[in-house]
Every structure is written in C-alpha cells, then in structure tokens.
Design an enzyme around this catalytic site. Structure first.
Site, PDB file in Angstrom:
ATOM      1  N   LEU B 271      51.521 101.695  31.663  1.00 52.60           N
ATOM      2  CA  LEU B 271      52.837 101.103  31.816  1.00 52.60           C
ATOM      3  C   LEU B 271      52.830  99.931  32.768  1.00 52.60           C
ATOM      4  CD1 LEU B 271      55.322 104.073  32.045  1.00 52.60           C
ATOM      5  CD2 LEU B 271      55.429 102.132  30.479  1.00 52.60           C
ATOM      6  N   ARG B 272      51.789  99.909  33.607  1.00 51.53           N
ATOM      7  CA  ARG B 272      51.751  98.896  34.643  1.00 51.53           C
ATOM      8  C   ARG B 272      51.829  97.496  34.063  1.00 51.53           C
ATOM      9  NH1 ARG B 272      49.270 100.488  39.840  1.00 51.53           N
ATOM     10  NH2 ARG B 272      48.032 102.039  38.787  1.00 51.53           N
ATOM     11  N   GLY B 273      51.176  97.319  32.914  1.00 46.32           N
ATOM     12  CA  GLY B 273      51.186  96.018  32.268  1.00 46.32           C
ATOM     13  C   GLY B 273      52.593  95.569  31.949  1.00 46.32           C
ATOM     14  N   THR B 276      54.628  94.761  35.164  1.00 49.98           N
ATOM     15  CA  THR B 276      54.228  93.492  35.771  1.00 49.98           C
ATOM     16  C   THR B 276      54.704  92.320  34.929  1.00 49.98           C
ATOM     17  OG1 THR B 276      52.239  94.657  36.380  1.00 49.98           O
ATOM     18  CG2 THR B 276      52.292  92.325  36.848  1.00 49.98           C
TER      19      THR B 276
END
Lengths: 558, 333
Positions: B271-273, B276
């Site tokens: 999910l970090r993508g 960000t």
C-alpha cells in the site's frame, strides 16, 4: 620541452602533475601515484621538499581523523578535552596516504565527505596496488584530479620538476566555449560519466597555462589536461562510441568563415584526443577489452568483499557479551566502563576498576562470509539438452536474489573431453547472462573432470572465507575418464574417486538427477560425495532454484 | 564559502523536483537518489538546505525544539526565548558508529560529576532538517535499519548504556548511491518515499554549461551565489506557498482511483506505493499552486514514487521507469 604525444615519459608527467598540483592545490585536489619503486620515491621526495605534508596512517580512528574527545587527556583533567582531527589540522596542507589501496572505505568515505564539505586539503594517494582491482577507494580517486601510473618504470630520465616561476591561477583567463566543449566531448568519448573529470581538466589546463606564464589556455594546455586527468579515467576507446559524423555538406561546402569555425573545434578536439589516447596505458586498453573496467569504478561493491567471521576488516565494536565466536574488545569495554567509575565506587566502596556486563564490548569484523553456489552442470549428450536451459534459468534466479543472500554464483559445465569454468564466481547478472548464452551442449560425460574442477573452486572459495555450496546437475553416467579418454569403466572409477575426495572435504553439496529416466548412478554419486540427492525429472528453472535454495539454507545452518 | 546555489544546478530536474516535494511534505518518507559518481547528487541536497528559510527553535535547546514543543525534549529546555537557526543538513559518514548516530552517554558529565547525561547524536542534530547519506548502499545494514525506523517513526528511542531516552527526530532522509556498486535490500528501498535516477547529461551544451558554472562558482563563490539569489528566492517562495497550501488540498475521488489503477498496472507491492503516490501528487500540486490535485500531477510523480517498488523480473531487462511509463500509457492513454 614537452615530449611529443606517444612518447610520453610517465615520470616526467608525474613530476609535471606534481608541479601543477602545487600551483592549484585546492582546484586539483591531489594526485594518485600508482606503482611502488624508485620513480615514485623520487616524486614523493620532491613533494616533501616543496610543501608541508601530513601522513595519514591507515589505521587512523575516527577521533584522530575528525576530532573528538581526547580520552587520555579527559581522564587526566577530569573534564572533556577536545582534540582536533587530522583533517582540521591539515587545513591548507597536503595529506599523504601511503598504501592508499588498503585504506578502508569507511575512512575514505569520511575524507571524501570532508572534501565535499569544503575542507581545504590536498591528497597524495600512493597506490601500491598490483592487481587491476587493487586501487584506492573510488570515492577518493574521483575527487583527485591527477592520476599518474609509474608502475613498471625501469629508467629514470626526468629527475626534477619543471622549473621556473609560475603565475597565479587567477591570472589565467577562463577557457572559451570551444575549449570547454572539447574537454567535455573528449571526456564523453572516453566513457567518463563523472562531471568532476572535465571540471578537473579545466583547472589542470589553467594550471599548466599558469606554469607556462600564459594568460590564456592554448592547445598544449588542453593536451596536458587530457593526458593527466581524462586519459587515466577512460573506460572505453574513443572509437567505441560513434560520434555523430560531421554532415558531409560541411566538407564539400565552400570554405566560408562559418565553415572554418565549424571545423575548428573538431580538429582541436582530435588533436587533444590524440594526445590523451596516446598516453592511455596499454594495460588499460587490455582491461577495457577484457571487461574488467566497469563504469562507476570497481572493487567497491558489497559483493567484492571477502571477509570471514573471524578475520577481516574491523568494524566499530558493539555492546554485547562475548561467546558464540565474538571476541571481547578490551579497550572499548574499558572506555565504556570508565565514566561510571565514580558512581560505582561510591556504591561498592573499593578502588578497583569496576567493569560490569553493560560495559562489555565485542569485536566485530566485516561479516560478509557469504556463500558461493557452484553449479556444476552436465552438458553432455546424455543429459537432455532441455535441462541445460533449466539450469541456466536456475542460475539466473539464484543471481537475482544474490543481493539479498549476499551470495555469489559460479557455473562449471562438463561435456566432451573435459570441464570448463563458464562463469567464475560473480554476482553480476549481466555477466552471467552473457556466459550462459554461450553454453554449448553435446558430447561425452567427463564427470570426474567436472567434480575435480568444482572441488578446486570450492577449495579456493573456502580459503577466501566463503562458504561454498555445490550443486551437481547430472544423470551420473560417466563415460569419459579424467584424462579425457573414453570408456565407461575407467570413467566410472575416476568419478567415484573424485566424488569421494569431494566428500572428504566436507563441502555441502546436492546432486540433482535430471534424467527423465532415473537410474542408480546419480544416487551413488551423491552417496560418495556425502551430498544430498534429489530426483527432479520434470523440474523447471523455478523448481531447481527452490530445491537448491532450500538445500543451501539448511546446509548453512549450524 | 557560499554553497552552490540550488537554482544554478543544470538539469537533474527530477531530482530537484523530488527534493522540493520532500521539502513541502517532509512526511513523504525520504528520497533515494541513484546515480553515477560526480553527477551532482550531494550538491543538490546541500544546496536545498542552504536555500530553506531559517527555523525558529527554543534558545540553546540541544534537540531543536520548536517554540510550541518547548519543554518536551529530554533536556529541561525552558528558555523563554526563541532563536532562528538554519535548517540542519547532517552528513552521515559511511563508517559512523552507532554511538555517533543515535547518541551516547555524555563522557564529560559522567567523568566530572558522575551524572549520566545523554549526548545527542546525529539523529538529534538532523531534527527538522535533512539527513544526507552518500553511498547508503555501502552503509552497514543495522544502521540502515535503524535510520529508516527513526525516519518513519519520527522518534529516536535510546535504551543502552543504562540510558533511557527518547526524543523527536523528524527529518527527511536523503540517500544516494550507485547501484553498480552494491544494491540496497528491496525491503529497505520500499521504505523510501521517492526515488530518482540521476545521470550525467548527454547534451554537450549542458555539460559545458555545468563546467562554466562550476568554474564561476570556484572563482568567486559569493558573487556567483549573488547572481542566483533571485532565482533561489523564487524557489523559496514556491516552497513556502506550497507548505501553506498542501494541508488544504483535497484529492478528488477520480484521482484516487487513478492511483489505484496505476499501482495495479505496474504491479507495485504494498500500500505504501499508493499512499506515497497520493502524497507526492498533492505536494506537487501545492508546489505548482494548483487549485486541485489532478491526474497530470499524479502522472508526473508516478515514476519517482513507484520505480523502486516494482518486483524485479529477472528475465525482463526493461528498466523500471520504462515499465511505469508503459503502464501510464496503457492506463490513461
């Protein structure tokens, strides 16, 4: 007089470089002098005569280098006494680093950082490296303009620096656009990615003009700059990168003023480039051809380091209890314990130094005891050719995660009359791909030769502090003896004895039976080698890789 | 000596943009810069810090407490006065010991008075500023773990040598490295917010321009800085405006959907993508003074937000950037 291009005396060049450095120490950053011998001694002697030099010992610690608390003085005075680091004290001076190729990356990194931060120091790096990959840290070489190679020099023609009073660098006018463009293009033709190189070249050209007491830079100055700064950094032949050829109209076109102006830069460039290429040492050319010079430097990658748990480059100590192979770092332990003494004495009422468990520090070394997976692949006609493709795939998968496991991979193929090391230990995927693409198949099965070569390679890896893991992909049906003669009987005996030798060495190994019709031979081979055995008649690359990985990991566990 | 002005850096547009985004939204999670040596990576990082406006902090506070954080650091920082101080840029040397990074026992106090006092390390120094690590790929793994952990949590917790200290350490982590000289573990890479690739410019005009500007800077740094002061002031204004604006910007639903589509299309892990990507798009919109976050902002930041999160396909040599561009092309036409 300056020698003609092509007959450049390296010693004369080194002395010239030294003189230029002394004219513009801040702009040029320093000199790398490669090759130990009387020629280099002579250059160093002249350096010592002309300027203040501070020597940097290889084992310098952080506090001596960058400044910090002087522990002994602090203890005596009862308050913290700060000491200046070598870099601070050397402001405006030259720092001489002997055996610079042995300097640790950590120290080199700090010096590089100090230079970037505006520390006014010059570096003279004495490079005693012999092998091509023995060289000072790229971080430092990169920040030093002048590179001189004096190795293998047998006669000393020049013995003194170019004399005469030089102008100050400021008195030389900046380079014009044509000259800047020439240096920029040559750097790019020689495959130099860093922009520091052409910037250094500009400063070198100006310093040379100042030496010759010219107010502006001329072609001779550019030649010197190209020779001393750009040529040693070359990573490719100028021909290797096709420059856009000048439009033919220009040559046919009438020689108007525009035409001449267009022509000038290229001829200036050509002449300067010629001077640069003439001084590229022949061994560099050979190394470029052999592919051992890589863009962005060599020998700095994490994968190149070969250190074991018990030896190697010391790392900063950490708190921890000794045992499990860790040794106590006595000085650091005491250092950690000393500040607590007043408190502890109050508690314990006696005067002994009190060291407690929290104080314990253990020594650490660069723990890059990585594994080397040696693939030994049967490429004979009896092993199905398709299996080769899968072996290739497995090698690639293995390499793809090599940066995670810090492992290297090597590939031996045996076929026809003997074994061949197709891929020396590497982490480079690109290099592996190239080697694998050319893997031929067919012919007899010289199993013994394959086992012997794998054993030798594993021995070498172990000496380097690596943990080898051998992986044999074969059906185990040997038909070529160790001496290359055909015949099942002798071949089988040779294979058996080679396998038993390998087994006695205690290497971890796995034999994977790749024949679609499994027999007993491969299993027997595994037994002689005291290796694991796996029959994978229908394995694909991923399954091979998984099997190898699982076996390697269970082997590496104590 | 005056530093090389940020606006005088030739090319490197992607890197400059990533740094500006990180300056507008420091929670973006740091910037990883890949590139060859001598391409101006550290010059840009250092120049940005020199350009940022000074920050106010409690006078003499060793942990750089902001005025409204007064008294919340391990020190009794009770001074009523605030002082302006420059935004810190801390260089982390490669061989730094853990002591120097996280902080350690203050030797002087311990020696003199037997009092245990915490001597702040580089993490405390970098609070509210930048922590720059050149060649992060050569840094010891346990230090990289520690740095990323602190960068993510914004707090440095020290439990060692009988000390038990926690203090704020909010900084933008800027790592740089040359992938040819050793690679970062993918788990670590993923924790960087943005990543950019820096190359030597191919055009000769740009190279010559760089050589000229470096020469001019070298001859008279102050005069050179003076020439670019106006340009630098513009960028500063842009950052300040962006900072004010970023909080009030909303991301419309269709852009959110676009982000999800794009992440799915390139196969970015986690999910970090996506997070960000959203944040970076928002920061860029704020930086550009846009009224709303639009798809164009998303597309502009997609390569830097996602490039380091793609699964590496061994048998596909296509670069990550190309794969992202292809996905953008396919998803949005």
């Amino acid at each position: 007089m300056n020698p003609a291009p092509g007959s450049v005396d390296p010693l004369a060049d080194a002395l010239l470089a030294l003189r230029l450095y002394l004219i513009a120490p801040r702009q040029l950053g320093g000199i790398v002098l490669r090759g130990h011998g009387p020629a280099r001694d002579l250059v160093v002697e002249q350096l010592l005569e002309k300027t203040d030099v501070r020597r940097l010992p290889l084992n310098i610690d952080d506090e001596r280098l960058l400044g910090g608390t002087d522990l002994a003085a602090s203890l005596a005075a009862g308050k913290t006494v700060h000491q200046q680091g070598l870099i601070d004290r050397a402001r405006g001076d030259t720092i001489l680093i002997a055996m610079a190729e042995r300097l640790s990356d950590g120290i080199a990194g700090k010096i590089a950082q100090a230079i970037d931060g505006g520390a006014d120091i010059g570096l003279v790096l004495l490079d005693d490296g012999i092998e091509p990959d023995e060289a000072p840290s790229v971080a430092l070489r990169e920040r030093v303009a002048l590179h001189c190679d004096l190795s293998g020099l047998s006669k000393l023609d020049a013995t003194a620096m170019p004399k005469g009073k030089a102008d100050a660098l400021d008195e030389v006018a900046p380079l014009d656009d044509t000259q800047l463009a020439a240096l920029a293009r040559i750097a790019s033709m020689l495959g130099i990615a860093s922009l520091r190189a052409p910037i250094f070249a500009v400063a070198t050209a100006r310093a040379h003009a100042a030496l010759k007491r010219r107010k502006s830079v001329d072609e001779k100055d550019l030649e010197v700059a190209a020779r001393l700064v750009l040529a040693p950094r070359a990573t490719q032949f100028p021909e290797a990168e096709p420059e856009p050829p000048p439009p033919p109209e220009d040559e046919q076109g009438d020689r108007s003023d525009d035409g001449i102006e267009e022509q000038q830069p290229s001829t200036l460039e050509d002449r300067v480039l010629q001077a640069a290429t003439a001084s590229i040492p022949p061994d560099i050319l050979a190394r470029i051809a052999a592919g051992t010079i890589q863009r962005g430097g060599q020998g700095q990658g994490a994968g190149r380091k070969r250190h074991s748990l018990t030896g190697g480059r010391p790392r900063p100590p950490r708190p921890g209890a000794p045992g499990r192979g860790a040794r106590i770092a006595l000085v650091d332990t005491l250092r950690a314990a000393i500040p607590w003494q007043p408190l502890r004495r109050r508690e314990a009422q006696h005067g002994r130094v009190q060291v407690r468990k929290d104080d314990l520090r253990i020594r650490r070394f660069e723990q890059r005891a990585r594994s080397l997976t040696i693939f030994c692949v049967d490429a004979s006609g009896s092993a199905a050719l398709a299996r080769l493709a899968e072996a290739k795939g497995a090698v690639e998968l293995m390499l793809a995660q090599a940066y995670v496991t810090r492992s290297e991979v090597a590939l031996i193929a045996f076929r026809g009359k003997g074994a061949e090391l197709l891929l020396p230990p590497t982490r480079s995927l690109t290099r592996a791909r190239r080697a694998l693409a050319e893997l031929p198949g067919g012919g007899g099965t010289p199993l013994a030769s394959g086992i012997r070569m794998a054993t030798e390679l594993a021995d070498r890896a172990r000496q380097n502090g690596q943990t080898p893991f051998l992986l044999f992909l074969t059906d185990g049906r040997a038909n070529i003896a160790a001496d290359g003669a055909p015949g099942r009987g002798q071949a089988g005996e040779d294979a058996e004895s080679a396998a038993k030798i390998l087994g006695a060495r205690g290497f971890d190994a796995l034999v994977i039976e790749i024949s679609p019709r499994p027999g007993k031979d491969a299993a027997a081979l595994a037994k002689w080698m005291q290796a694991g055995f796996l029959a994978l008649p229908h394995a694909d690359a991923a399954a091979l890789h998984d099997a190898a990985d699982a076996a390697r990991q269970s082997a590496s566990r104590p | 000596m005056a530093r090389f002005p940020f606006s005088a850096i030739v090319g490197q547009d992607e890197m400059k943009q990533a740094l500006l985004i990180a300056a507008v939204d420091p929670t973006i999670g740091g910037v990883m810069v890949f590139g060859d040596r001598g391409t101006g990576k550290s010059t840009a990082a250092r120049a940005l810090a020199a350009l940022l406006p000074p920050m106010s902090a409690v006078e003499n506070c060793r942990f750089a407490c902001a005025p409204d954080e007064k008294g919340t650091c391990p020190d009794p920082c009770t001074s009523g006065r605030t002082r302006k101080r420059p935004v810190p840029v801390v260089d982390l040397p490669l061989g730094a010991s853990e002591d120097r990074v996280v902080g350690a026992l203050d030797l002087e106090r311990a020696l003199r008075t037997g009092e245990k006092r915490f001597e702040p390390g580089l993490l405390a120094k970098a609070h509210r500023g930048f922590l720059y690590i050149d060649e992060i790929n050569l840094l010891e793994d346990h230090l990289v773990d520690l740095l990323l952990d602190v960068a993510a949590s914004g707090e440095n917790v020290v439990e060692r040598e009988g000390l038990s200290v926690r203090h704020r350490a909010k900084f933008v982590l800027i790592g740089s490295g040359n992938p040819e000289e050793g690679e970062l573990r993918p788990q670590l890479l993923d924790r960087f917010g943005l990543s950019v690739e820096v190359r030597t410019p191919d055009e000769m005009e740009k190279r010559v321009e760089i050589m000229k500007r470096c020469g001019a800077h070298d001859r008279d740094p102050d005069a050179f800085a003076g020439q670019w002061a106006e340009e630098d002031a513009k960028i500063l204004k842009q950052i300040e405006r962006g900072k004010k604006k970023v909080a009030s910007l909303e991301v419309p639903d269709d852009v959110l959907e676009d982000a999800a589509t794009l992440c799915l299309a390139v196969g970015a892990d986690g999910l970090r993508g996506e997070l960000t990507l959203m944040r970076a798009a928002k920061a860029l919109a704020a930086l550009n003074g846009a009224r709303a976050v639009r798809r164009e902002h998303l597309i502009a930041v997609a390569p830097m937000a996602l490039r380091h999160r793609l699964r590496r396909d061994v048998l596909d040599e296509t670069g990550s950037t190309t794969r992202i561009e292809r996905a953008i092309e396919e998803s949005f036409g």
